[in-house]
Enzyme design. Structure first.
Site, PDB file in Angstrom:
ATOM      1  N   GLY A   1     -12.552  17.641  -0.840  1.00  0.00           N
ATOM      2  CA  GLY A   1     -12.679  16.213  -1.131  1.00  0.00           C
ATOM      3  C   GLY A   1     -13.959  15.595  -0.610  1.00  0.00           C
ATOM      4  N   HIS A   2     -15.059  16.352  -0.617  1.00  0.00           N
ATOM      5  CA  HIS A   2     -16.282  15.896   0.049  1.00  0.00           C
ATOM      6  C   HIS A   2     -16.983  14.757  -0.682  1.00  0.00           C
ATOM      7  CE1 HIS A   2     -18.084  18.365  -3.082  1.00  0.00           C
ATOM      8  NE2 HIS A   2     -19.257  17.860  -2.774  1.00  0.00           N
TER       9      HIS A   2
ATOM     10  N   SER B   1      -1.145  10.226   6.067  1.00  0.00           N
ATOM     11  CA  SER B   1      -1.227   8.778   5.911  1.00  0.00           C
ATOM     12  C   SER B   1      -0.084   8.117   6.665  1.00  0.00           C
ATOM     13  CB  SER B   1      -1.135   8.417   4.423  1.00  0.00           C
ATOM     14  OG  SER B   1      -0.908   7.043   4.237  1.00  0.00           O
ATOM     15  N   SER B   2      -0.279   6.859   7.041  1.00  0.00           N
ATOM     16  CA  SER B   2       0.795   6.095   7.671  1.00  0.00           C
ATOM     17  C   SER B   2       1.926   5.806   6.691  1.00  0.00           C
ATOM     18  CB  SER B   2       0.250   4.781   8.231  1.00  0.00           C
ATOM     19  OG  SER B   2      -0.311   3.985   7.206  1.00  0.00           O
ATOM     20  N   CYS B   3       1.719   6.078   5.386  1.00  0.00           N
ATOM     21  CA  CYS B   3       2.762   5.877   4.376  1.00  0.00           C
ATOM     22  C   CYS B   3       3.959   6.805   4.577  1.00  0.00           C
ATOM     23  CB  CYS B   3       2.196   6.109   2.974  1.00  0.00           C
ATOM     24  SG  CYS B   3       0.971   4.905   2.463  1.00  0.00           S
TER      25      CYS B   3
ATOM     26  N   TYR C   1       3.561   9.456  -3.165  1.00  0.00           N
ATOM     27  CA  TYR C   1       2.454   9.829  -2.276  1.00  0.00           C
ATOM     28  C   TYR C   1       2.988  10.206  -0.895  1.00  0.00           C
ATOM     29  CZ  TYR C   1      -1.894   9.349   0.380  1.00  0.00           C
ATOM     30  OH  TYR C   1      -2.974   9.575   1.193  1.00  0.00           O
TER      31      TYR C   1
ATOM     32  N   LYS D   1       2.702  13.858   1.223  1.00  0.00           N
ATOM     33  CA  LYS D   1       2.091  14.023   2.545  1.00  0.00           C
ATOM     34  C   LYS D   1       3.090  14.566   3.568  1.00  0.00           C
ATOM     35  CE  LYS D   1      -2.103  12.925   1.657  1.00  0.00           C
ATOM     36  NZ  LYS D   1      -3.151  13.960   1.757  1.00  0.00           N
TER      37      LYS D   1
ATOM     38  N   ASN E   1      -4.506   2.529   7.185  1.00  0.00           N
ATOM     39  CA  ASN E   1      -5.247   2.177   5.966  1.00  0.00           C
ATOM     40  C   ASN E   1      -6.746   2.285   6.180  1.00  0.00           C
ATOM     41  OD1 ASN E   1      -2.530   0.978   5.725  1.00  0.00           O
ATOM     42  ND2 ASN E   1      -3.326   0.119   3.825  1.00  0.00           N
ATOM     43  N   LEU E   2      -7.406   3.070   5.318  1.00  0.00           N
ATOM     44  CA  LEU E   2      -8.842   3.286   5.465  1.00  0.00           C
ATOM     45  C   LEU E   2      -9.642   2.319   4.608  1.00  0.00           C
ATOM     46  CD1 LEU E   2      -9.066   7.199   5.385  1.00  0.00           C
ATOM     47  CD2 LEU E   2      -8.988   5.690   7.385  1.00  0.00           C
TER      48      LEU E   2
ATOM     49  N   HIS F   1      -8.404   0.348  -2.607  1.00  0.00           N
ATOM     50  CA  HIS F   1      -7.500  -0.012  -1.523  1.00  0.00           C
ATOM     51  C   HIS F   1      -7.550  -1.520  -1.306  1.00  0.00           C
ATOM     52  CE1 HIS F   1      -8.457   4.275  -0.722  1.00  0.00           C
ATOM     53  NE2 HIS F   1      -7.179   4.321  -0.405  1.00  0.00           N
TER      54      HIS F   1
ATOM     55  N   TRP G   1      -1.257 -10.388  -5.220  1.00  0.00           N
ATOM     56  CA  TRP G   1       0.083  -9.817  -5.286  1.00  0.00           C
ATOM     57  C   TRP G   1       0.887 -10.139  -4.030  1.00  0.00           C
ATOM     58  CZ3 TRP G   1       1.381  -4.548  -7.835  1.00  0.00           C
ATOM     59  CH2 TRP G   1       0.979  -4.558  -9.169  1.00  0.00           C
TER      60      TRP G   1
ATOM     61  N   ARG H   1      -0.866  -4.967   7.767  1.00  0.00           N
ATOM     62  CA  ARG H   1      -1.453  -3.645   7.667  1.00  0.00           C
ATOM     63  C   ARG H   1      -2.416  -3.380   8.823  1.00  0.00           C
ATOM     64  NH1 ARG H   1       2.207  -3.238   4.935  1.00  0.00           N
ATOM     65  NH2 ARG H   1       2.380  -2.651   2.724  1.00  0.00           N
TER      66      ARG H   1
END
Length: 321
Positions: free
Chosen positions: A11-12, A108-110, A137, A141, A166-167, A180, A203, A210
């Site tokens: 994923g670079h 991820s925190s998800c 998702y 993970k 969250n990035l 994002h 929304w 977050r």
């Protein structure tokens, strides 16, 4: 760590992958290999195995993932689950089979339950139902974490799993279909100011909270844990504090000088109401993020304005041709 040993970063070209590549190179790692999607489809098991047999990396940093905001997750749950499941399964299995000595997995925190106690500790994983808007998702993970745990239990395969909040930051998308939340808000308000829009519709209700981590800090955490963390339990990565989406939106609007009305569409989902992680394990190991959210927002606004200027210049140049 031997800085001349071969490291494969997946994923670079993405936001986190490109930043991690830069951080590792700046740290003196001089034998990093990459492969774009056109060169290697990570969902193709045989292609991944052929790649590993040829390249024989000593270390792997697995960042490649299907990612996106709340709308993308709602619209494409099967894609988010399938792509992440199959990519990580292929990369993990080929890493084990081909003698990789240390594997770093990015989650991820998800992963935490919708009704998780706050702040979210690592031991809260799988203690409740997931947030439906990003369940695909999240399950993907979680499966990656558990696959690495079982490979350690059965084969002694050495891995580290990191769960960032969250990035945001350089190389994030400003496409509203994929962006994002923070970059989406920056785009919405900069565009609204330029177009003199009377209002911006967002929304949810704005009550969701977050936790935001600058991508540079996440990449530095990857490097730090790669060099210093040798345990096999996954670990949270983030600043350890959060902000309400309403407050975030108002802050960005103020910073860009937008003075119109903010309308909250409560027919749209908020997502998980709060996602703030307990990062005490991270700090005990010795890592701490450095970039404040206030400074990070300023940077994203600057980059989006530059992006708009570049797009406008390219459009004018194309018209002249």
């Amino acid at each position: 760590m031997n800085k001349s040993a071969k490291i494969y970063i997946t994923g670079h070209r993405g936001m986190l992958g490109s930043t991690t590549l830069k951080i590792f190179e700046e740290a003196g790692y001089d034998n990093i290999i990459t492969a774009s999607h056109s060169d290697l489809d990570l969902t193709n098991q045989q292609a991944v195995e052929d790649f590993f047999q040829k390249e024989k990396p000593k270390y792997v940093i697995h960042i490649a993932a299907k990612v996106g905001g709340i709308k993308a997750n709602i619209d494409n749950p099967a894609i988010f689950l399938y792509d992440n499941l199959i990519m990580q399964a292929n990369v993990i299995n080929s890493s084990y089979k081909n003698g990789v000595q240390k594997f770093v997995f990015l989650g991820s925190s998800c992963i935490y339950p919708k009704e998780s106690p706050q702040p979210m500790k690592e031991e809260y994983l799988l203690t409740g139902k997931l947030e439906p808007t990003n369940e695909g998702y999240a399950i993907g993970k979680i499966a990656g974490i558990k696959l690495l745990e079982t490979y350690y239990q059965q084969y002694g395969f050495n891995s580290v799993s990191l769960m960032p909040s969250n990035l945001y930051g350089p190389n994030d998308s400003f496409d509203l279909a994929h962006a994002h939340v923070l970059s989406s808000l920056v785009k919405r308000f900069v565009d609204a100011k330029n177009e003199n829009s009377a209002f911006v519709t967002l929304w949810g209700t704005g009550i969701a909270r977050r936790e935001f981590l600058h991508v540079n800090d996440c990449a530095k955490a990857i490097l730090y844990m790669f060099e210093n963390y040798e345990h096999h339990e996954f670990i949270n990565i983030g600043p350890g504090d959060d902000i309400g989406i309403k407050e975030l939106a108002e802050t960005i609007a103020r910073k860009v000088g937008y003075k119109g009305e903010l309308i909250w569409d409560d027919t749209k989902p908020n997502g998980m109401l709060r996602k703030c992680m307990d990062v005490s394990k991270m700090t005990e190991i010795g890592f701490q993020p450095e970039i404040s959210l206030n400074d990070g927002i300023d940077e994203v606004i600057k980059r989006y304005k530059e992006h708009k200027d570049e797009t406008h210049r390219d459009h004018l140049n194309n018209e002249k041709k």
